[in-house]
Design a protein around this motif. Sequence first.
Motif, mmCIF file in Angstrom:
data_model
loop_
_atom_site.group_PDB
_atom_site.id
_atom_site.type_symbol
_atom_site.label_atom_id
_atom_site.label_comp_id
_atom_site.label_asym_id
_atom_site.label_seq_id
_atom_site.Cartn_x
_atom_site.Cartn_y
_atom_site.Cartn_z
ATOM 1 N N LEU A 105 -1.378 0.630 -14.149
ATOM 2 C CA LEU A 105 -1.559 0.101 -12.800
ATOM 3 C C LEU A 105 -3.021 0.190 -12.361
ATOM 4 C CD1 LEU A 105 1.635 1.501 -11.035
ATOM 5 C CD2 LEU A 105 1.218 -0.836 -11.808
ATOM 6 N N ALA A 106 -3.670 1.281 -12.727
ATOM 7 C CA ALA A 106 -5.067 1.454 -12.324
ATOM 8 C C ALA A 106 -5.988 0.502 -13.063
ATOM 9 C CB ALA A 106 -5.498 2.903 -12.560
ATOM 10 N N ALA A 107 -5.727 0.305 -14.350
ATOM 11 C CA ALA A 107 -6.646 -0.498 -15.167
ATOM 12 C C ALA A 107 -6.337 -1.982 -15.130
ATOM 13 C CB ALA A 107 -6.604 -0.002 -16.615
ATOM 14 N N ALA A 108 -5.054 -2.337 -15.159
ATOM 15 C CA ALA A 108 -4.679 -3.739 -15.320
ATOM 16 C C ALA A 108 -4.463 -4.455 -13.999
ATOM 17 C CB ALA A 108 -3.413 -3.848 -16.172
ATOM 18 N N TYR A 109 -4.267 -3.689 -12.910
ATOM 19 C CA TYR A 109 -3.985 -4.310 -11.619
ATOM 20 C C TYR A 109 -4.904 -3.739 -10.539
ATOM 21 C CZ TYR A 109 0.098 -5.951 -14.120
ATOM 22 O OH TYR A 109 0.922 -6.549 -15.041
ATOM 23 N N PRO A 110 -6.201 -4.007 -10.656
ATOM 24 C CA PRO A 110 -7.153 -3.433 -9.705
ATOM 25 C C PRO A 110 -7.175 -4.124 -8.354
ATOM 26 C CG PRO A 110 -8.292 -4.862 -11.235
ATOM 27 C CD PRO A 110 -6.863 -4.799 -11.696
ATOM 28 N N GLY A 111 -6.521 -5.284 -8.235
ATOM 29 C CA GLY A 111 -6.568 -6.050 -7.000
ATOM 30 C C GLY A 111 -7.772 -6.965 -6.949
ATOM 31 N N ASP A 112 -7.767 -7.837 -5.972
ATOM 32 C CA ASP A 112 -8.866 -8.786 -5.804
ATOM 33 C C ASP A 112 -10.118 -8.059 -5.330
ATOM 34 O OD1 ASP A 112 -9.410 -11.908 -5.568
ATOM 35 O OD2 ASP A 112 -10.382 -10.956 -3.862
ATOM 36 N N ALA A 113 -11.263 -8.503 -5.827
ATOM 37 C CA ALA A 113 -12.517 -7.827 -5.490
ATOM 38 C C ALA A 113 -12.968 -8.084 -4.062
ATOM 39 C CB ALA A 113 -13.623 -8.265 -6.447
ATOM 40 N N GLY A 114 -12.428 -9.118 -3.427
ATOM 41 C CA GLY A 114 -12.819 -9.423 -2.053
ATOM 42 C C GLY A 114 -14.134 -10.163 -1.943
ATOM 43 N N THR A 115 -14.681 -10.596 -3.062
ATOM 44 C CA THR A 115 -15.910 -11.377 -3.047
ATOM 45 C C THR A 115 -15.582 -12.849 -2.804
ATOM 46 O OG1 THR A 115 -15.768 -11.545 -5.450
ATOM 47 C CG2 THR A 115 -17.161 -9.806 -4.547
ATOM 48 N N ARG A 116 -16.611 -13.631 -2.594
ATOM 49 C CA ARG A 116 -16.410 -15.041 -2.281
ATOM 50 C C ARG A 116 -15.786 -15.788 -3.458
ATOM 51 N NH1 ARG A 116 -21.284 -19.360 -0.849
ATOM 52 N NH2 ARG A 116 -19.953 -21.182 -0.452
ATOM 53 N N GLN A 117 -14.801 -16.613 -3.150
ATOM 54 C CA GLN A 117 -14.242 -17.553 -4.102
ATOM 55 C C GLN A 117 -14.558 -18.955 -3.617
ATOM 56 O OE1 GLN A 117 -9.986 -17.399 -4.667
ATOM 57 N NE2 GLN A 117 -9.984 -18.972 -6.253
ATOM 58 N N PRO A 118 -15.122 -19.813 -4.464
ATOM 59 C CA PRO A 118 -15.401 -21.176 -4.000
ATOM 60 C C PRO A 118 -14.117 -21.897 -3.640
ATOM 61 C CG PRO A 118 -15.664 -21.020 -6.384
ATOM 62 C CD PRO A 118 -15.488 -19.621 -5.875
ATOM 63 N N HIS B 146 -8.814 -5.671 1.325
ATOM 64 C CA HIS B 146 -8.913 -5.301 -0.094
ATOM 65 C C HIS B 146 -9.076 -3.789 -0.223
ATOM 66 C CE1 HIS B 146 -9.344 -9.578 -0.900
ATOM 67 N NE2 HIS B 146 -10.257 -9.610 0.044
ATOM 68 N N PRO B 147 -8.041 -3.028 0.086
ATOM 69 C CA PRO B 147 -8.184 -1.570 0.127
ATOM 70 C C PRO B 147 -8.475 -0.934 -1.226
ATOM 71 C CG PRO B 147 -5.883 -2.228 0.381
ATOM 72 C CD PRO B 147 -6.693 -3.475 0.485
ATOM 73 N N LYS B 148 -8.117 -1.608 -2.323
ATOM 74 C CA LYS B 148 -8.354 -1.027 -3.635
ATOM 75 C C LYS B 148 -9.815 -1.107 -4.051
ATOM 76 C CE LYS B 148 -3.854 -1.612 -5.873
ATOM 77 N NZ LYS B 148 -3.166 -2.163 -7.064
ATOM 78 N N THR B 149 -10.526 -2.081 -3.494
ATOM 79 C CA THR B 149 -11.888 -2.325 -3.969
ATOM 80 C C THR B 149 -12.947 -2.061 -2.923
ATOM 81 O OG1 THR B 149 -11.624 -4.653 -3.382
ATOM 82 C CG2 THR B 149 -11.157 -4.041 -5.658
ATOM 83 N N ALA B 150 -12.546 -1.672 -1.718
ATOM 84 C CA ALA B 150 -13.524 -1.423 -0.649
ATOM 85 C C ALA B 150 -13.428 0.013 -0.186
ATOM 86 C CB ALA B 150 -13.277 -2.363 0.526
ATOM 87 N N VAL B 151 -14.564 0.582 0.159
ATOM 88 C CA VAL B 151 -14.578 1.891 0.785
ATOM 89 C C VAL B 151 -14.240 1.698 2.258
ATOM 90 C CG1 VAL B 151 -15.965 3.911 1.365
ATOM 91 C CG2 VAL B 151 -16.299 2.738 -0.829
ATOM 92 N N SER B 152 -13.118 2.242 2.665
ATOM 93 C CA SER B 152 -12.576 1.882 3.975
ATOM 94 C C SER B 152 -13.232 2.626 5.121
ATOM 95 C CB SER B 152 -11.066 2.137 4.005
ATOM 96 O OG SER B 152 -10.566 1.833 5.289
ATOM 97 N N PRO B 153 -13.791 1.889 6.107
ATOM 98 C CA PRO B 153 -14.251 2.513 7.342
ATOM 99 C C PRO B 153 -13.178 2.501 8.415
ATOM 100 C CG PRO B 153 -15.013 0.252 7.298
ATOM 101 C CD PRO B 153 -14.164 0.463 6.053
ATOM 102 N N LEU B 154 -11.924 2.180 8.006
ATOM 103 C CA LEU B 154 -10.866 1.956 8.982
ATOM 104 C C LEU B 154 -10.004 3.193 9.224
ATOM 105 C CD1 LEU B 154 -9.486 -1.565 8.105
ATOM 106 C CD2 LEU B 154 -10.487 -0.856 10.258
#
Length: 418
Positions: free
Chosen positions: A15-28, A405-413
Amino acid sequence: MQRLDNVLADTDRLLAAAYPGDAGTRQPVHTVYIPADRCVPALPAHWGREGLAAAAAQGSLTDLAQLAGLDADLAAAVVPLVEAKLRTEPIEDLRLDFEDGYGIRPDPEEDTHARQAAAAVADAVAAGTAPPFIGIRFKCFEAATRARGIRTLDLFLAGLLAAGKLPDGLVLTLPKVSTVEQVQAMVYICGQLEEAHGLEPGRLRFEVQVETPQLILAANGTVPAAQLIHHGSGRVSALHYGTYDYSDAVQVAAQYQSMEHPAADFAKAVMQAAAAGTGVRLSDGSTNILPLGTPGEIRSAWQLHARLVRRSLERGFYQGWDLHPAQLPTRFLATYAFYRQGFDAAARRLDTYVRKQEGTVLDEPATARALARFVHRGLLCGALTDTEIEQGTGLTGSELAALAHPKTAVSPLTEKVR
């Protein structure tokens, strides 16, 4: 608990390696394909002017917005954004095509065009006219074209590196994939190219085009589209649906080949399930019904294109292909309308969720993530602004990204939600 930890250790690692979630970066929001020998640094600006001219020839962008189904208030908000987009960044992702759109040519000719394509991309990057994402689609890894495709890719990369570093938004497209082994072969080739050209390991990633039913359902009953992601060594960046090759392969009659054919929807549903949670992105295909011909034919093609763009967005495909400058206005009108039309309701629900208030909808964390992703995508594509989002949701851009994108961002929330 120790026994459970031991039994589930492999699952935890998977789960950690194969399903990291979306990076939250721009997609065209789209990819534009052109024959590789037609690329010039000024091409995006030319397409933008052509798109604006096409709309003007039939009235105006406002008239086109009405044709696409936008009401007066929504059109008033969207049209200025689309006009600015067509003047400043009409193409978000450009692919120079050495495959179907280019054809089979003598080796010396394709060698020349591969070098010229690299020079054109390098010149556009240096001049600041290149789209944020740009690259090539080389020939597939089937026996007849494998060597030619690899040679073109090698020449293109060598040309880029001779002019400087690789563009940050470089995208490589591997077409007509039928087996996991072809993806593994591309992983190997990427490693060899990195070593040969002095690139850092892992620098080269690639899209996979889903154009054959064998990638959806293999002879042994497995789903290669799912397997290839996990055999791609982290190099597979996206799965792109190929409307017409796939439709032909399942023997859909030419007049019924479409992005909304049931066969297309089935393939894309499999792609969507295969990519879920992996961080690999999805793109819908194209429509070859172009806004050309009589005024009636042009209006009909625009209405079709706008409807198909909206349909893809509603189904979770946030990118598609555009084949002609006159498709750009409806691409951006439909895309921006999608986000702006849904923003007010999403913002209210996010604000209620973050402030832990009661509302008419009881949103769970998963729904809140979906709402945040929707708003965040609207921000990244230019349909929404930071100010609008903060006023509507009470969230800053970084807080919104962390919720989406909680998996890929350091949350300030943490404190805000608590």
